[in-house]
Design an enzyme around this catalytic site. Structure first.
Site, PDB file in Angstrom:
ATOM      1  N   LYS A   1     -13.937   6.424   5.298  1.00  0.00           N
ATOM      2  CA  LYS A   1     -13.984   6.798   3.862  1.00  0.00           C
ATOM      3  C   LYS A   1     -15.682   7.523   3.535  1.00  0.00           C
ATOM      4  O   LYS A   1     -16.133   8.440   3.514  1.00  0.00           O
ATOM      5  CB  LYS A   1     -13.608   6.856   2.965  1.00  0.00           C
ATOM      6  CG  LYS A   1     -13.825   8.006   1.724  1.00  0.00           C
ATOM      7  CD  LYS A   1     -12.381   7.388   0.398  1.00  0.00           C
ATOM      8  CE  LYS A   1     -12.780   7.841  -0.654  1.00  0.00           C
ATOM      9  NZ  LYS A   1     -13.710   7.391  -2.094  1.00  0.00           N
TER      10      LYS A   1
ATOM     11  N   HIS B   1       0.972  -1.320   0.223  1.00  0.00           N
ATOM     12  CA  HIS B   1      -0.415   0.035   0.132  1.00  0.00           C
ATOM     13  C   HIS B   1       0.707   1.356  -0.267  1.00  0.00           C
ATOM     14  O   HIS B   1       1.378   1.561   0.894  1.00  0.00           O
ATOM     15  CB  HIS B   1      -1.010   0.087   1.080  1.00  0.00           C
ATOM     16  CG  HIS B   1      -2.176  -0.805   1.200  1.00  0.00           C
ATOM     17  ND1 HIS B   1      -1.826  -1.958   0.137  1.00  0.00           N
ATOM     18  CD2 HIS B   1      -3.196  -0.685   1.212  1.00  0.00           C
ATOM     19  CE1 HIS B   1      -3.170  -2.854   0.168  1.00  0.00           C
ATOM     20  NE2 HIS B   1      -4.026  -1.907   0.814  1.00  0.00           N
TER      21      HIS B   1
HETATM   22  P1  PGA Z   1      -7.223  -0.465  -0.444  1.00  0.00           P
HETATM   23  O1  PGA Z   1      -7.180   0.024   1.323  1.00  0.00           O
HETATM   24  O2  PGA Z   1      -7.562   0.856  -1.096  1.00  0.00           O
HETATM   25  O3  PGA Z   1      -5.924  -0.995  -0.898  1.00  0.00           O
HETATM   26  O4  PGA Z   1      -8.384  -1.220  -0.004  1.00  0.00           O
HETATM   27  C1  PGA Z   1      -7.266   0.981   2.383  1.00  0.00           C
HETATM   28  C2  PGA Z   1      -6.178   1.835   3.613  1.00  0.00           C
HETATM   29  O5  PGA Z   1      -5.529   0.069   2.979  1.00  0.00           O
HETATM   30  O6  PGA Z   1      -5.946   2.734   3.816  1.00  0.00           O
END
Ligand code: PGA
Length: 958
Positions: A607, A172
């Site tokens: 979110k 990520h």
């Molecule tokens: P994702 O992860 O957008 O890959 O689902 C979100 C995050 O880990 O904050």
């Protein structure tokens, strides 16, 4: 060394420890001197003047001084701004290392003082003062507690056997630092540790100081920003750096800690299985990252296998060195000698080896093992998984090591198999197999639907699958999952995207054939419906990954839903119930021995619904999933998709585990370890070990408590959260907070979105080359909007101007509304805060983010936006209301007063961070007001630097 005060944190009288302040001051004065040397006195004066102005603005509560700092910055040219950004960012890189050292120092001190006076160091070691108390949250502490509660050694071993802890590394995009910066920080950390050694000689100290000076100088002169985005392969290599480095070593230590604890408390040992394994998404998480292709996943598998086997060969070298036991001194077991004979039939060793080890059976055995591993290495082919041999597996290697251990035990080396290199190797092989970390594949539900639709269309079964209702889709899927024939004979004829998707399933199938342990779960992001989970099953069937058994398809890979919106979390238990009773899925579940993994998304739910709603919806979903799985006798493993910051479910993993509803405490747990969190938790071996032992401690004790003590459930959670009054109150809190949050973001477009794009640096975050994955799910060329923007950049962008909306916003409106409408709720909220770890955790995390937020700085960003659409005042109002309500509930005089050290650290950092923020505001303004592309390019580069600087200061991207 000349002294310079410019970048010293004033730590005296602040409660910051003496060694920490000494190290920060040492690093600060080095940096000051180096700044003068590298960029001259004039710039150095700006550094100092800005710091002093921002500090006085704070101390004297005089915003005009901050204005003065901003005016001074407005007069600087871009080159100077860039240099200032470098100096301040470097300062934070150094302070962060000193803080890491402080954590290590405290942990080591506690470890030294733990344990009985005569063990393991003996009187005089400092541990005689501990009264024999094990260190809090350690493995030793967990075993001690279990012993006290009456567990026998076998019961403790059995409990370890129930543990299934799987931290999962992801790529990520939250690590803003370049690898070279990380490496320099590690060097600096090591040098600081050396300086701390009490037995260092003057010459060693002088050498260390010289080296430190050089490293700081190199760090200051290093580009902060990568020249290009990393490729997925580079991300994979970065993951391997941690897996083969600190994590590899930590595993052995943790296994050893278990043995020590058992010996210490029971004077006994017991074999414990691999209760902790790592997994990875790097190179296999495809959701929204078109760069993760089937080729990349194939390569990742091959590389992991190759690197792991090579590491074992190195470890075996060491073992061969140890096991020089001669037949003329001791005998080896019959079983070992027989196995050597069997090896000789299959493996050809050089005459030289046979001769050299003719009297040393253990070494001879190891030569055969090495030869087998080398043969596997020769067959590794990055382009053709199926060509890789599977005739010597990790289980075979473990069996060979076990033979050696048993033989040693039979011949008087009782502990040799449990300690040293042999024990290390057995722990490593049990944990990492040949695969290192099983790869999960993740893809968005929409992509599966599109692929299924293409296959059905091509096969002439259904022309418009996407247009069907859920019931109709289920009907089609059910029929197809019971039908053994493939839908299409040649997947190459498919359109591009479905063809690629099918290639991925083909790779999964091939990897599964060579090493089933290398394949983790198949995860479906944005699972909204039951068909979302059946669709990838149909794709697996199409690829030959699994068979139709008794009229229904069974896939040998776990199909895992990822629930991540508020609506989906609310419906998660119903969806799972439908699946558990679905004729085809029930069969799949049976094929997996009733095991089901379920993943929950912490960032996307935030979110979607804001802070309180996300946390409450997750908590309820976890509880309800636990209940439904109990009802259907399903063996559940929850997988928590958490990020580093509060807005993404961050915080200490061990605390989060303890705060989970008891119904899910069954020993199994997974959690993501992402980006900057990977380096924060794993870069330094001492910190890695502490993190992992806390995970094990929390999981072990929660599992034991949930099993043994019915009252534990009542005491901790169920009673509180299912009490209808409390649940009603929490529902209201969550609803109100979501209302406030959704008002702030509007419908994801409109003036709210416009203001957001003006007040935060989101535009520049999109360009930051920190990961191979784009910031948005929108296709290239499409405009990014709220819906397509990933949760990570969403968080990142709110952190930079110090609003940190995802970490607390909505708290003010929600709490004040409840207290206005029902003043008597105050007593309940106070009591919940005292009694309920979940509620306390959420409220304390909100406080922490409020303490990190800095609305006086955010105001500087807002000053450059269109006042007609500004939401600044709304956020300030919510903050002020939250403050009043929280102080009432928690009985404090100031926000976050209950964490004095952390609060102090934030306050000490603030004046320096303020400078970085003011530099960023100026750059954003200049960027906006020029049309000149070359000017924009220069400013754009500087803005990226400012993003990194603030991320270093805040110790988080978002
Ligand atoms: P994702 O992860 O957008 O890959 O689902 C979100 C995050 O880990 O904050």
């Amino acid at each position: 060394m000349p002294r310079w005060d410019g970048l010293e944190l004033e730590t005296e009288g602040t409660g910051i420890s003496e060694p920490l302040s000494r190290q920060v001051n040492l690093l600060g004065s080095m940096l000051g001197q180096i700044t003068r040397d590298q960029v001259g006195d004039e710039l150095f004066e700006h550094v100092e003047a800005l710091r002093v102005l921002c500090k006085r603005a704070e101390h004297e509560n005089d915003p005009s001084l901050r204005e003065e700092a901003a005016d001074r910055i407005a007069d600087l040219d871009e080159d100077d701004i860039v240099r200032l950004l470098h100096v301040y960012t470097t300062f934070f890189h150094l302070v962060n290392q000193a803080e890491q050292q402080e954590i290590i120092r405290i942990n080591r001190e506690r470890a030294r003082r733990s344990g009985p006076a005569d063990w393991p160091l003996g009187p005089g070691s400092g541990n005689e003062q501990s009264g024999g108390q094990p260190r809090a949250e350690s493995i030793d502490a967990a075993v001690a507690q279990l012993k006290e509660e009456g567990y026998s050694v076998d019961e403790v071993a059995e409990l370890f056997g129930q543990l299934d802890i799987q931290p999962t590394l992801t790529a990520h995009p939250t690590e803003a630092r370049r690898r070279t910066v990380l490496r320099k920080q590690k060097r600096i950390a090591d040098l600081l540790a050396t300086l701390d050694r009490t037995d260092a000689t003057p010459a060693e100290r002088a050498d260390t100081l010289d080296d430190l000076h050089a490293q700081v100088a190199f760090l200051l002169a290093t580009d902060e920003i990568r020249a290009d985005r990393p490729t997925v392969r580079e991300e994979v290599e970065q993951g391997h750096y941690f897996l083969h480095g600190p994590i590899w070593d930590t595993i052995f230590h943790i296994h050893r800690d278990v043995q020590h604890a058992l010996r210490h408390h029971y004077d006994d040992t017991a074999e414990v299985p691999a209760f902790l394994q790592y997994r990875s998404w790097i190179g296999s998480d495809r959701d929204g990252n078109p760069n993760v292709t089937a080729d990349v996943t194939r390569w990742t598998f091959a590389t992991q296998r190759k690197d792991t086997i090579e590491h074992y060969l190195d470890e075996l070298d060491q073992l061969r060195d140890d096991l020089s036991l001669s037949r003329r001194q001791v005998t080896a077991s019959e079983a070992l000698l027989n196995s050597i004979e069997a090896d000789a039939q299959e493996v050809v060793l050089s005459d030289e080896s046979l001769h050299q080890y003719r009297h040393e059976p253990y070494r001879l055995k190891l030569c055969y093992v090495e030869a087998r591993l080398e043969a596997l290495l020769d067959q590794i082919d990055e382009t053709d998984v199926e060509a890789m041999a599977a005739d010597y597996t990790a289980d075979d290697l473990l069996a060979d090591l076990d033979l050696i251990a048993e033989s040693l035990n039979l011949h008087g080396f009782n502990d040799a198999g449990r300690s040293g290199q042999l024990h290390r190797m057995r722990a490593l092989v049990k944990t990492f197999g040949f695969h290192l970390a099983a790869l999960d594949v993740r893809q968005h539900s929409g992509v599966h639907e599109e692929t299924v639709a293409a296959l059905l269309r091509k096969a002439g079964v259904e022309g418009d699958y996407a247009g069907l209702s859920e019931e109709e889709k289920l009907e089609v899927l059910e029929a197809e999952l019971q039908n053994p024939r493939p839908l299409v004979s040649d997947p190459d004829d498919l359109p591009k995207m479905p063809a690629e998707m099918m290639e991925v399933f083909d790779v999964i199938r091939a990897i599964h054939t060579v090493d089933p342990d290398a394949v983790g779960s198949y995860i479906v992001s944005m699972t909204h419906t039951v068909s979302d989970l059946l669709e990838p099953m149909l794709l697996a069937k199409e690829a030959g990954l699994g068979n139709v058994v008794d009229g229904a398809f069974q896939c040998p890979v776990d199909m895992v839903p990822l629930f991540e919106t508020i609506d989906d979390l609310d419906a998660a238990d119903d969806r799972m119930e439908t699946l558990f009773t679905h004729p085809v899925y029930a069969q799949q579940l049976e094929g997996r021995d009733g095991f089901q993994e379920i993943m929950l998304g912490y960032s996307d739910s935030n979110k979607d619904g804001g802070y309180w709603m996300a946390n409450w919806a997750l908590h309820k979903a976890i509880n309800d999933l636990g209940i439904v799985c109990d009802e259907y006798d399903v063996d559940l493993r929850l997988f928590h998709g958490r990020g580093g910051t509060v807005g993404r479910g961050g915080g200490r993993s061990s605390q989060a585990i303890r705060a989970l509803p008891p119904v899910v405490h069954n020993g199994r747990i997974r959690m993501t370890e992402q980006g900057e969190i990977i380096s924060f938790r794993y870069a330094l071996p001492d910190i890695a070990r502490r993190h992992v032992e806390q995970l094990v401690n929390a999981t072990l004790l929660s599992t034991a408590q949930a099993q043994e003590d019915e009252s534990y459930k009542e005491m901790l959670d169920d009673k509180v959260s299912t009490d209808s009054d409390v649940a009603g109150l929490m529902d209201r809190l969550a609803e109100h907070s979501m209302e406030a949050y959704r008002d702030l973001i509007g419908d994801g477009g409109g003036t709210e979105w416009q203001w957001y794009t003006q007040v935060t640096p989101i535009e520049h975050i999109s360009r930051l080359p920190i990961a191979s994955r784009p910031v948005s799910r929108a296709s290239a060329g499409e405009e990014v909007d709220f819906g397509s923007l990933r949760a990570i950049p969403w968080n990142f962008s709110w952190t930079q101007p110090r609003y940190i909306v995802p970490g607390w916003y909505g708290t003010g409106y929600a709490l004040s509304k409840i207290l206005d409408e029902t003043p008597e709720a105050l007593d309940t909220l106070r009591s919940l805060y005292r009694r309920w770890p979940f509620f306390r955790g959420i409220l304390d995390s909100a406080q922490r983010e409020m303490a990190r937020a800095r609305l006086s700085i955010a105001e500087q960003y807002d000053a450059h936006t269109d006042p007609a659409i500004s939401n600044h005042a709304t956020i300030v109002e919510d903050y002020e209301r939250a403050e009043v309500a929280i102080l009432k509930i928690t009985d404090q005089d100031e926000i976050f007063e209950n964490s004095p050290v952390l609060k102090k650290s934030i306050q000490l950092r603030n004046p320096y961070t303020d400078v970085l923020n003011l530099l960023q505001v100026e750059l954003m303004e200049r960027y906006r007001s020029t049309d000149d592309p070359s000017q924009q390019e220069t400013l754009g580069e500087a803005l990226l630097l400012s993003l990194n600087g603030i991320a270093a200061a805040m110790q988080s991207t978002g």
